[in-house]
Motif scaffolding. Sequence first.
Motif, PDB file in Angstrom:
ATOM      1  N   ARG A 185       0.861  -1.188   0.000  1.00 44.94           N
ATOM      2  CA  ARG A 185       0.000   0.000   0.000  1.00 44.94           C
ATOM      3  C   ARG A 185       0.890   1.228   0.000  1.00 44.94           C
ATOM      4  O   ARG A 185       1.964   1.237   0.605  1.00 44.94           O
ATOM      5  CB  ARG A 185      -0.900   0.033   1.235  1.00 44.94           C
ATOM      6  N   ILE A 202      -6.937   9.768   2.733  1.00 43.82           N
ATOM      7  CA  ILE A 202      -7.521   8.426   2.705  1.00 43.82           C
ATOM      8  C   ILE A 202      -8.517   8.289   3.853  1.00 43.82           C
ATOM      9  O   ILE A 202      -8.466   9.039   4.827  1.00 43.82           O
ATOM     10  CB  ILE A 202      -6.446   7.321   2.781  1.00 43.82           C
ATOM     11  N   GLN A 258      -9.141   2.722   5.003  1.00 43.30           N
ATOM     12  CA  GLN A 258      -7.924   2.556   4.216  1.00 43.30           C
ATOM     13  C   GLN A 258      -6.686   2.742   5.102  1.00 43.30           C
ATOM     14  O   GLN A 258      -5.686   2.034   4.944  1.00 43.30           O
ATOM     15  CB  GLN A 258      -7.891   3.568   3.070  1.00 43.30           C
TER      16      GLN A 258
END
Length: 188
Positions: free
Chosen positions: A137, A174, A178
């Motif tokens: 990520r 975000i 997330q």
Amino acid sequence: MGETLVVPVLILLAVAAGVLLVARAAARRQPAAGPPAPAPNTAELARSAAAKLSEDEHRRLYALIAQGQAMAAIKLYYEISGAGLRASRDAVGALAAHPQPYRSPETAPPAVDDDADEPERFPYRYRAIASKGDVTREVSSNMLNAEIYGRIRTLARSGDLEAAAAALSRHSDITLVQAREFISLLED
């Protein structure tokens, strides 16, 4: 014949006296067993340690903590503060466990957390990348920098995942969900 035994007996007595003196000296050096010393309040220790740092020193110290360079962080704090090695180790440990924002000396420390204010926007975008196994990520934000991300990683590694996710979400664009996914990749 009696004269031949006098010298070895005297040597034996001298050795016994020496052993007895060494045993007594060693017994005096050992502290008496008593109740353990109370554990220091690490949050208060972190606040007082952070108050001793200039803005540049604060930034450098937290950068070392975020990079996992504990020995270098202890050495830096030792050089800055003039405290002993054990006190420097304890201070750096407290700063890692309880991240402190930089506060200028003329500013009185507020009673509320610094996360209540709007995050600062930087003229550049900072990229934070986390991966575990096949999952990677990335978060890119102009509200993040190495110091803030270091504090977020420290929170995550100390087990305060919810606070780390909230801080990441606050300093980026975000969602909290997330951010939780990203923070779960930082756990060791």
